[in-house]
Design a protein around this motif. Structure first.
Motif, PDB file in Angstrom:
ATOM      1  N   ILE A 142      -2.910 -76.279  26.172  1.00 46.59           N
ATOM      2  CA  ILE A 142      -2.656 -75.700  27.489  1.00 46.59           C
ATOM      3  C   ILE A 142      -2.505 -74.195  27.310  1.00 46.59           C
ATOM      4  O   ILE A 142      -1.818 -73.745  26.390  1.00 46.59           O
ATOM      5  N   THR A 143      -3.164 -73.434  28.161  1.00 48.41           N
ATOM      6  CA  THR A 143      -2.967 -71.986  28.102  1.00 48.41           C
ATOM      7  C   THR A 143      -3.212 -71.366  29.470  1.00 48.41           C
ATOM      8  O   THR A 143      -3.980 -71.892  30.274  1.00 48.41           O
ATOM      9  N   HIS A 144      -2.499 -70.253  29.718  1.00 48.71           N
ATOM     10  CA  HIS A 144      -2.796 -69.448  30.896  1.00 48.71           C
ATOM     11  C   HIS A 144      -3.657 -68.248  30.496  1.00 48.71           C
ATOM     12  O   HIS A 144      -4.034 -67.451  31.345  1.00 48.71           O
ATOM     13  N   ASP A 145      -3.924 -68.128  29.181  1.00 46.59           N
ATOM     14  CA  ASP A 145      -4.642 -66.966  28.678  1.00 46.59           C
ATOM     15  C   ASP A 145      -6.127 -67.318  28.554  1.00 46.59           C
ATOM     16  O   ASP A 145      -6.549 -68.027  27.638  1.00 46.59           O
ATOM     17  N   MET A 146      -6.915 -66.816  29.503  1.00 46.38           N
ATOM     18  CA  MET A 146      -8.333 -67.178  29.534  1.00 46.38           C
ATOM     19  C   MET A 146      -9.083 -66.600  28.333  1.00 46.38           C
ATOM     20  O   MET A 146     -10.109 -67.150  27.924  1.00 46.38           O
ATOM     21  N   ALA A 167     -11.293 -68.856  25.931  1.00 44.32           N
ATOM     22  CA  ALA A 167     -12.705 -68.534  25.686  1.00 44.32           C
ATOM     23  C   ALA A 167     -12.977 -68.347  24.201  1.00 44.32           C
ATOM     24  O   ALA A 167     -14.023 -68.742  23.693  1.00 44.32           O
ATOM     25  N   ASP A 168     -12.031 -67.747  23.481  1.00 42.52           N
ATOM     26  CA  ASP A 168     -12.261 -67.441  22.064  1.00 42.52           C
ATOM     27  C   ASP A 168     -12.161 -68.673  21.167  1.00 42.52           C
ATOM     28  O   ASP A 168     -12.797 -68.715  20.123  1.00 42.52           O
ATOM     29  N   PHE A 169     -11.335 -69.650  21.529  1.00 48.10           N
ATOM     30  CA  PHE A 169     -11.041 -70.723  20.582  1.00 48.10           C
ATOM     31  C   PHE A 169     -11.504 -72.115  21.015  1.00 48.10           C
ATOM     32  O   PHE A 169     -11.839 -72.931  20.163  1.00 48.10           O
ATOM     33  N   ALA A 170     -11.478 -72.407  22.317  1.00 50.76           N
ATOM     34  CA  ALA A 170     -11.792 -73.784  22.732  1.00 50.76           C
ATOM     35  C   ALA A 170     -13.298 -73.977  22.875  1.00 50.76           C
ATOM     36  O   ALA A 170     -14.054 -73.018  23.077  1.00 50.76           O
ATOM     37  N   CYS A 171     -13.754 -75.232  22.733  1.00 53.52           N
ATOM     38  CA  CYS A 171     -15.161 -75.565  22.953  1.00 53.52           C
ATOM     39  C   CYS A 171     -15.318 -76.140  24.361  1.00 53.52           C
ATOM     40  O   CYS A 171     -16.355 -75.985  24.995  1.00 53.52           O
ATOM     41  N   ARG A 172     -14.288 -76.789  24.830  1.00 55.55           N
ATOM     42  CA  ARG A 172     -14.364 -77.494  26.103  1.00 55.55           C
ATOM     43  C   ARG A 172     -13.192 -77.048  26.976  1.00 55.55           C
ATOM     44  O   ARG A 172     -12.153 -76.646  26.454  1.00 55.55           O
ATOM     45  N   ALA A 173     -13.356 -77.125  28.294  1.00 52.94           N
ATOM     46  CA  ALA A 173     -12.259 -76.766  29.194  1.00 52.94           C
ATOM     47  C   ALA A 173     -12.067 -77.861  30.232  1.00 52.94           C
ATOM     48  O   ALA A 173     -13.031 -78.355  30.823  1.00 52.94           O
ATOM     49  N   LEU A 174     -10.811 -78.261  30.406  1.00 56.63           N
ATOM     50  CA  LEU A 174     -10.441 -79.209  31.451  1.00 56.63           C
ATOM     51  C   LEU A 174      -9.663 -78.414  32.485  1.00 56.63           C
ATOM     52  O   LEU A 174      -8.752 -77.667  32.139  1.00 56.63           O
ATOM     53  N   ILE A 175     -10.022 -78.575  33.752  1.00 54.00           N
ATOM     54  CA  ILE A 175      -9.333 -77.825  34.814  1.00 54.00           C
ATOM     55  C   ILE A 175      -8.540 -78.801  35.668  1.00 54.00           C
ATOM     56  O   ILE A 175      -9.100 -79.729  36.267  1.00 54.00           O
ATOM     57  N   LEU A 176      -7.235 -78.561  35.708  1.00 49.87           N
ATOM     58  CA  LEU A 176      -6.342 -79.427  36.477  1.00 49.87           C
ATOM     59  C   LEU A 176      -5.847 -78.633  37.687  1.00 49.87           C
ATOM     60  O   LEU A 176      -5.444 -77.474  37.557  1.00 49.87           O
ATOM     61  N   SER A 177      -5.890 -79.246  38.848  1.00 52.18           N
ATOM     62  CA  SER A 177      -5.352 -78.582  40.041  1.00 52.18           C
ATOM     63  C   SER A 177      -4.705 -79.634  40.926  1.00 52.18           C
ATOM     64  O   SER A 177      -5.324 -80.670  41.217  1.00 52.18           O
ATOM     65  N   GLY A 178      -3.450 -79.379  41.296  1.00 54.87           N
ATOM     66  CA  GLY A 178      -2.735 -80.331  42.138  1.00 54.87           C
ATOM     67  C   GLY A 178      -2.699 -81.730  41.544  1.00 54.87           C
ATOM     68  O   GLY A 178      -2.733 -82.716  42.275  1.00 54.87           O
ATOM     69  N   GLY A 179      -2.640 -81.806  40.209  1.00 54.44           N
ATOM     70  CA  GLY A 179      -2.539 -83.097  39.528  1.00 54.44           C
ATOM     71  C   GLY A 179      -3.854 -83.825  39.351  1.00 54.44           C
ATOM     72  O   GLY A 179      -3.884 -84.926  38.800  1.00 54.44           O
ATOM     73  N   VAL A 210     -17.696 -73.410  32.158  1.00 57.69           N
ATOM     74  CA  VAL A 210     -16.548 -73.345  33.064  1.00 57.69           C
ATOM     75  C   VAL A 210     -16.163 -71.888  33.320  1.00 57.69           C
ATOM     76  O   VAL A 210     -15.847 -71.495  34.450  1.00 57.69           O
ATOM     77  N   MET A 211     -16.207 -71.060  32.266  1.00 56.28           N
ATOM     78  CA  MET A 211     -15.811 -69.638  32.393  1.00 56.28           C
ATOM     79  C   MET A 211     -16.702 -68.866  33.366  1.00 56.28           C
ATOM     80  O   MET A 211     -16.322 -67.825  33.863  1.00 56.28           O
ATOM     81  N   LYS A 212     -17.922 -69.380  33.555  1.00 54.31           N
ATOM     82  CA  LYS A 212     -18.845 -68.659  34.439  1.00 54.31           C
ATOM     83  C   LYS A 212     -18.829 -69.235  35.856  1.00 54.31           C
ATOM     84  O   LYS A 212     -19.582 -68.787  36.708  1.00 54.31           O
ATOM     85  N   ASP A 213     -17.993 -70.243  36.076  1.00 50.51           N
ATOM     86  CA  ASP A 213     -17.969 -70.916  37.383  1.00 50.51           C
ATOM     87  C   ASP A 213     -16.784 -70.393  38.204  1.00 50.51           C
ATOM     88  O   ASP A 213     -15.709 -70.988  38.246  1.00 50.51           O
ATOM     89  N   ARG A 214     -17.018 -69.231  38.835  1.00 49.83           N
ATOM     90  CA  ARG A 214     -15.920 -68.576  39.578  1.00 49.83           C
ATOM     91  C   ARG A 214     -15.341 -69.485  40.650  1.00 49.83           C
ATOM     92  O   ARG A 214     -14.135 -69.495  40.889  1.00 49.83           O
ATOM     93  N   LEU A 229      -7.558 -69.545  39.010  1.00 50.33           N
ATOM     94  CA  LEU A 229      -7.854 -68.943  37.704  1.00 50.33           C
ATOM     95  C   LEU A 229      -8.963 -67.904  37.852  1.00 50.33           C
ATOM     96  O   LEU A 229      -9.768 -67.972  38.788  1.00 50.33           O
ATOM     97  N   LEU A 230      -8.988 -66.964  36.906  1.00 44.51           N
ATOM     98  CA  LEU A 230     -10.068 -65.984  36.858  1.00 44.51           C
ATOM     99  C   LEU A 230     -10.803 -66.163  35.532  1.00 44.51           C
ATOM    100  O   LEU A 230     -10.188 -66.574  34.549  1.00 44.51           O
ATOM    101  N   PRO A 231     -12.112 -65.824  35.477  1.00 48.87           N
ATOM    102  CA  PRO A 231     -12.810 -65.913  34.192  1.00 48.87           C
ATOM    103  C   PRO A 231     -12.185 -64.932  33.193  1.00 48.87           C
ATOM    104  O   PRO A 231     -11.462 -64.014  33.587  1.00 48.87           O
ATOM    105  N   SER A 232     -12.491 -65.107  31.892  1.00 49.34           N
ATOM    106  CA  SER A 232     -12.054 -64.120  30.895  1.00 49.34           C
ATOM    107  C   SER A 232     -12.677 -62.774  31.280  1.00 49.34           C
ATOM    108  O   SER A 232     -13.669 -62.720  32.003  1.00 49.34           O
TER     109      SER A 232
END
Ligand SMILES: Nc1ncnc2c1ncn2[C@@H]1O[C@H](COP(=O)(O)OP(=O)(O)OP(=O)(O)O)[C@@H](O)[C@H]1O
Ligand SMILES: [Mg+2]
Length: 276
Positions: A200-204, A208-220, A231-235, A243-246
């Motif tokens: 889990i991170t709030h630091d995009m 971006a630097d370390f993870a291969c995959r991203a899961l986005i959770l919103s409202g559970g 995911v990073m390019k999907d504003r 969230l904002l992209p890196s």
């Protein structure tokens, strides 16, 4: 290696996690991203077996979390709390690391073929290894350490058990740059060595630097699951979870055609050279 099947979780009558399904194969490094209060820490506790789903099923390291004691699961699933102070409970850093090991090694001692003396030696060896790795003084009191050192102490205590799955709840929040680099170097080394990681991170930038995959959770609810680069390019997707992209992806999106494949500073330099 870690699988959630249609899991729901309520605190009292409030639904916090709703119908979440995903699977992390062995060796995956996934970032779990989402707005404050999205349910990320709750999902982390469900994946580590500290909470059990109200419905649905979590399987971690081949075990249904409803059917195994959290202390046994902790041998295979390491969980770093969002607040390290909730994890630390011993008088010295050394005791803190040994405390986790007592549980982990005691649970397999009867079948391990190791004598009591050999077990004690193994505990000492693993503890010294962690103290060296993090550069921590084993004689210091955990609560006398800086925020970053307490985070490192809590992580050392988790890693000493050599878990196959690591669930890390904001491992770099509140750390200075050097501490952040130390912790992420250790985490990425574990990933290279085969650990499965949900971070889990709030630091995009860290995601971006370390993870291969991203899961986005919103409202559970899980509203996105894909390669971190996509995911990073999907504003639009990111903004649904506040969230904002890196920064580098944001710049690439602004620059538009010719910068679609830019994900890192090196990519940006290459793309700029091609255009100049
Ligand atoms: N022990 C609890 N009892 C009741 N409600 C809780 C409890 N813990 C968390 N919640 C609520 O559950 C929701 C999800 O909380 P959670 O801590 O999982 O979110 P989060 O995504 O980790 O947030 P943050 O980014 O702030 O760490 C929030 O509305 C929170 O207030
Ligand atoms: Mg949280």
């Amino acid at each position: 290696m870690l699988k959630c099947e249609q899991i729901c979780f309520n605190y009292g009558t409030t639904a916090v996690i709703t119908d979440v399904s995903f699977e992390l194969p062995r060796g995956e490094f996934a970032a779990l991203l989402g707005e404050n209060g999205a349910g990320k820490s709750t999902l982390a506790r469900l994946c580590s077996g500290l909470l059990r789903p109200s419905s649905g099923k979590v399987t971690a390291a081949g075990r249904d979390t409803r059917a195994v004691k959290p202390s046994l699961l902790a041998r295979q699933v390491g969980y770093l709390f969002q607040n390290p102070d909730r994890q630390l409970c011993q008088n010295t850093v050394r005791e803190e690391i040994l405390f986790g090991l007592d549980y982990a090694l005691a649970s397999y001692a009867p079948g391990s073929g190791l004598s009591k003396g050999e077990l004690e030696n193994e505990k000492k060896r693993r503890c010294d290894e962690m103290l060296d790795l993090f550069g921590l003084d084993g004689n210091r009191a955990p609560f006398g350490l800086s925020r970053g050192e307490r985070q490192q102490c809590a992580l050392a205590s988790v890693l000493a058990r050599r878990p196959q799955i690591l669930i890390l709840d904001e491992p770099t929040t509140g750390l200075d740059y050097r501490e952040c680099v130390t912790i992420m170097d250790i985490i990425s080394r574990l990933h290279r060595e085969g650990a499965t990681i949900l971070m889990i991170t709030h630091d995009m930038e860290v995601a971006a630097d370390f993870a291969c995959r991203a899961l986005i959770l919103s409202g559970g609810r899980l509203i996105g699951d894909g390669k971190v680069k996509d995911v990073m390019k999907d504003r639009e997707l990111l903004s649904r979870a506040s969230l904002l992209p890196s920064q580098i992806c944001s710049l690439a999106l602004t620059l538009g055609p010719g910068f679609e494949d830019v994900f890192s500073v090196e990519d940006m330099v290459r793309a700029a050279e091609v255009r100049s």
